[in-house]
Write a protein that holds these residues in place. Structure first.
Motif, PDB file in Angstrom:
ATOM      1  N   VAL A   1       0.701  -1.143   0.115  1.00 35.04           N
ATOM      2  CA  VAL A   1       0.040   0.128  -0.135  1.00 35.04           C
ATOM      3  C   VAL A   1       0.804   1.340   0.094  1.00 35.04           C
ATOM      4  CG1 VAL A   1      -1.518   1.495   1.472  1.00 35.04           C
ATOM      5  CG2 VAL A   1      -1.985  -1.256   1.173  1.00 35.04           C
ATOM      6  N   MET A   2       1.716   1.253   0.777  1.00 27.05           N
ATOM      7  CA  MET A   2       2.912   2.335   0.813  1.00 27.05           C
ATOM      8  C   MET A   2       3.370   2.583  -0.485  1.00 27.05           C
ATOM      9  SD  MET A   2       4.107   2.612   5.014  1.00 27.05           S
ATOM     10  CE  MET A   2       4.934   0.879   4.477  1.00 27.05           C
ATOM     11  N   MET A   3       4.169   1.252  -0.945  1.00 22.46           N
ATOM     12  CA  MET A   3       4.682   1.469  -2.261  1.00 22.46           C
ATOM     13  C   MET A   3       4.161   1.915  -3.282  1.00 22.46           C
ATOM     14  SD  MET A   3       7.995   0.354  -2.906  1.00 22.46           S
ATOM     15  CE  MET A   3       8.287  -1.105  -1.662  1.00 22.46           C
ATOM     16  N   GLU A   4       2.824   1.835  -3.343  1.00 22.98           N
ATOM     17  CA  GLU A   4       1.933   2.416  -4.326  1.00 22.98           C
ATOM     18  C   GLU A   4       2.205   3.993  -4.686  1.00 22.98           C
ATOM     19  OE1 GLU A   4      -0.799   1.962  -7.534  1.00 22.98           O
ATOM     20  OE2 GLU A   4       0.271   0.682  -6.633  1.00 22.98           O
ATOM     21  N   PHE A   5       2.398   4.677  -3.463  1.00 31.79           N
ATOM     22  CA  PHE A   5       2.630   6.139  -3.821  1.00 31.79           C
ATOM     23  C   PHE A   5       4.085   6.298  -4.096  1.00 31.79           C
ATOM     24  CE2 PHE A   5      -0.766   5.289  -0.294  1.00 31.79           C
ATOM     25  CZ  PHE A   5      -1.520   6.365  -0.855  1.00 31.79           C
ATOM     26  N   VAL A   6       5.079   5.443  -3.726  1.00 35.92           N
ATOM     27  CA  VAL A   6       6.312   5.664  -4.158  1.00 35.92           C
ATOM     28  C   VAL A   6       6.409   5.161  -5.813  1.00 35.92           C
ATOM     29  CG1 VAL A   6       8.680   4.688  -4.066  1.00 35.92           C
ATOM     30  CG2 VAL A   6       7.585   4.979  -1.941  1.00 35.92           C
ATOM     31  N   LEU A   7       5.441   4.214  -6.158  1.00 37.21           N
ATOM     32  CA  LEU A   7       5.695   3.872  -7.591  1.00 37.21           C
ATOM     33  C   LEU A   7       5.089   4.906  -8.392  1.00 37.21           C
ATOM     34  CD1 LEU A   7       4.804  -0.021  -7.172  1.00 37.21           C
ATOM     35  CD2 LEU A   7       6.970   1.139  -7.608  1.00 37.21           C
ATOM     36  N   ILE A   8       3.954   5.637  -7.808  1.00 42.15           N
ATOM     37  CA  ILE A   8       3.291   6.806  -8.653  1.00 42.15           C
ATOM     38  C   ILE A   8       4.137   8.008  -8.862  1.00 42.15           C
ATOM     39  CG2 ILE A   8       1.467   8.351  -8.758  1.00 42.15           C
ATOM     40  CD1 ILE A   8      -0.165   5.990  -7.445  1.00 42.15           C
ATOM     41  N   TYR A   9       4.791   8.288  -7.792  1.00 45.66           N
ATOM     42  CA  TYR A   9       5.812   9.214  -7.581  1.00 45.66           C
ATOM     43  C   TYR A   9       7.189   9.254  -8.551  1.00 45.66           C
ATOM     44  CZ  TYR A   9       9.473  12.497  -5.812  1.00 45.66           C
ATOM     45  OH  TYR A   9      10.397  13.700  -5.869  1.00 45.66           O
ATOM     46  N   LEU A  10       7.561   8.015  -8.700  1.00 40.35           N
ATOM     47  CA  LEU A  10       8.673   7.690  -9.907  1.00 40.35           C
ATOM     48  C   LEU A  10       8.245   7.559 -10.686  1.00 40.35           C
ATOM     49  CD1 LEU A  10      10.567   5.075  -7.431  1.00 40.35           C
ATOM     50  CD2 LEU A  10      11.223   7.172  -7.984  1.00 40.35           C
ATOM     51  N   GLY A  11       7.008   7.610 -11.341  1.00 45.35           N
ATOM     52  CA  GLY A  11       6.546   7.307 -12.604  1.00 45.35           C
ATOM     53  C   GLY A  11       6.553   5.982 -13.244  1.00 45.35           C
ATOM     54  N   MET A  12       6.729   5.016 -12.141  1.00 44.44           N
ATOM     55  CA  MET A  12       6.768   3.614 -12.659  1.00 44.44           C
ATOM     56  C   MET A  12       5.330   2.952 -12.832  1.00 44.44           C
ATOM     57  SD  MET A  12      10.000   2.403 -10.265  1.00 44.44           S
ATOM     58  CE  MET A  12       9.859   0.767 -10.734  1.00 44.44           C
ATOM     59  N   LYS A  13       4.730   3.457 -13.969  1.00 38.85           N
ATOM     60  CA  LYS A  13       3.162   3.229 -14.134  1.00 38.85           C
ATOM     61  C   LYS A  13       2.719   1.791 -14.306  1.00 38.85           C
ATOM     62  CE  LYS A  13       2.396   7.676 -16.388  1.00 38.85           C
ATOM     63  NZ  LYS A  13       1.836   8.330 -17.355  1.00 38.85           N
ATOM     64  N   THR A  14       3.742   1.029 -15.101  1.00 40.70           N
ATOM     65  CA  THR A  14       3.472  -0.340 -15.084  1.00 40.70           C
ATOM     66  C   THR A  14       3.481  -1.303 -13.868  1.00 40.70           C
ATOM     67  OG1 THR A  14       4.458  -0.445 -17.251  1.00 40.70           O
ATOM     68  CG2 THR A  14       4.186  -2.715 -16.274  1.00 40.70           C
ATOM     69  N   VAL A  15       4.400  -0.945 -12.822  1.00 46.20           N
ATOM     70  CA  VAL A  15       4.480  -1.485 -11.586  1.00 46.20           C
ATOM     71  C   VAL A  15       3.415  -1.106 -10.707  1.00 46.20           C
ATOM     72  CG1 VAL A  15       5.960  -2.098  -9.727  1.00 46.20           C
ATOM     73  CG2 VAL A  15       7.175  -1.656 -11.855  1.00 46.20           C
ATOM     74  N   ALA A  16       3.119   0.248 -10.895  1.00 45.69           N
ATOM     75  CA  ALA A  16       1.974   0.571 -10.142  1.00 45.69           C
ATOM     76  C   ALA A  16       0.635   0.019 -10.261  1.00 45.69           C
ATOM     77  CB  ALA A  16       1.836   2.303 -10.136  1.00 45.69           C
ATOM     78  N   ILE A  17       0.537  -0.226 -11.499  1.00 51.85           N
ATOM     79  CA  ILE A  17      -0.918  -0.908 -12.085  1.00 51.85           C
ATOM     80  C   ILE A  17      -0.752  -2.337 -11.556  1.00 51.85           C
ATOM     81  CG2 ILE A  17      -2.049  -1.932 -13.870  1.00 51.85           C
ATOM     82  CD1 ILE A  17      -1.059   0.728 -15.358  1.00 51.85           C
ATOM     83  N   TYR A  18       0.231  -2.851 -11.665  1.00 51.45           N
ATOM     84  CA  TYR A  18       0.638  -4.222 -11.241  1.00 51.45           C
ATOM     85  C   TYR A  18       0.425  -4.556  -9.724  1.00 51.45           C
ATOM     86  CZ  TYR A  18       2.792  -8.611  -9.164  1.00 51.45           C
ATOM     87  OH  TYR A  18       2.942  -9.621  -8.611  1.00 51.45           O
ATOM     88  N   ASN A  19       0.866  -3.433  -8.880  1.00 53.66           N
ATOM     89  CA  ASN A  19       0.695  -3.535  -7.529  1.00 53.66           C
ATOM     90  C   ASN A  19      -0.525  -3.519  -6.660  1.00 53.66           C
ATOM     91  OD1 ASN A  19       2.631  -3.095  -4.949  1.00 53.66           O
ATOM     92  ND2 ASN A  19       1.586  -1.502  -4.896  1.00 53.66           N
ATOM     93  N   ILE A  20      -1.674  -3.139  -7.555  1.00 55.35           N
ATOM     94  CA  ILE A  20      -2.928  -3.513  -7.280  1.00 55.35           C
ATOM     95  C   ILE A  20      -3.042  -5.094  -6.948  1.00 55.35           C
ATOM     96  CG2 ILE A  20      -5.428  -2.929  -8.021  1.00 55.35           C
ATOM     97  CD1 ILE A  20      -4.438  -0.545  -9.673  1.00 55.35           C
ATOM     98  N   ILE A  21      -2.512  -5.827  -7.521  1.00 54.11           N
ATOM     99  CA  ILE A  21      -2.807  -7.118  -7.569  1.00 54.11           C
ATOM    100  C   ILE A  21      -2.452  -7.483  -6.085  1.00 54.11           C
ATOM    101  CG2 ILE A  21      -2.141  -9.479  -8.237  1.00 54.11           C
ATOM    102  CD1 ILE A  21      -2.008  -8.385 -11.137  1.00 54.11           C
TER     103      ILE A  21
END
Length: 202
Positions: free
Chosen positions: A14-34
């Motif tokens: 959950v916390m990592m989602e904000f980091v991924l969005i901030y870094l612009g890692m959209k693919t991983v951010a979308i996957y992180n929902i799983i």
């Protein structure tokens, strides 16, 4: 296995989602929902005494997340460090047989080597200070995960050893009681034999 593991993984993602969005890692951010949806399922499966399935799902998820993060963000961000936590989980868990632990550890090691080779020229377009900060956060997260995994399973081992000693003590006490009863029974038998002989002579 304790449900705290899956709760910890859930909170981390959950916390990592904000980091991924901030870094612009959209693919991983979308996957992180799983995994955000997966780990509550693991908590439920673990509660229903299906720890093996929950552990396997967790191992697969952590491996996939770390791999995608390195491929997308590069090696320098330190997402590969979560492979250490994954191997620790594989090694310490009692729900997997030794041959599966060995096979999974070898497979993950090969994945790490391949990622190191493939991602050596990949650098995410952010400031070096941010890269260092993310690396430190991932390092802390990985060390915390490994420490928690080790502490939990070591506590289980010590608890099992203590229960084993108690059981051995109980078995020894029962053996002493049985020996005492056997001794008494032999004495009673001897007295009865003497009494029988004396009764016949009289």
């Amino acid at each position: 296995i304790s449900g705290y593991f899956f709760t910890m993984f859930f909170i981390t993602h959950v916390m990592m989602e904000f980091v991924l969005i901030y870094l612009g890692m959209k693919t991983v951010a979308i996957y992180n929902i799983i995994p955000i949806l997966l780990f509550p399922l693991c908590i439920y499966l673990n509660h229903r005494n299906k720890s093996r399935i929950a552990i396997i799902l967790s191992i697969c998820e952590l491996t996939t997340f770390s791999t995608l993060s390195v491929v997308t963000g590069g090696w320098d961000l330190g997402f590969y460090l979560y492979f250490i936590a994954t191997i620790s989980l594989i090694y310490f868990t009692q729900t997997l047989k030794l041959r599966y632990k060995t096979s999974l550890t070898v497979l993950i090691t090969l994945i790490v080597v391949a990622l190191k080779i493939l991602s050596r020229d990949m650098v995410i377009e952010v400031e070096s200070q941010i890269v260092s900060t993310i690396y430190i956060l991932n390092l802390i997260g990985s060390i915390s995960s490994v420490s928690m995994i080790y502490y939990y399973f070591d506590s289980q081992r010590l608890g099992l050893a203590e229960e084993t000693e108690k059981t051995k003590g109980l078995v020894n006490d029962i053996e002493e009681i049985l020996q005492a009863n056997t001794s008494i029974a032999n004495k009673v038998s001897t007295i009865a034999d003497h009494f029988s002989v004396n009764f016949k002579e009289s």
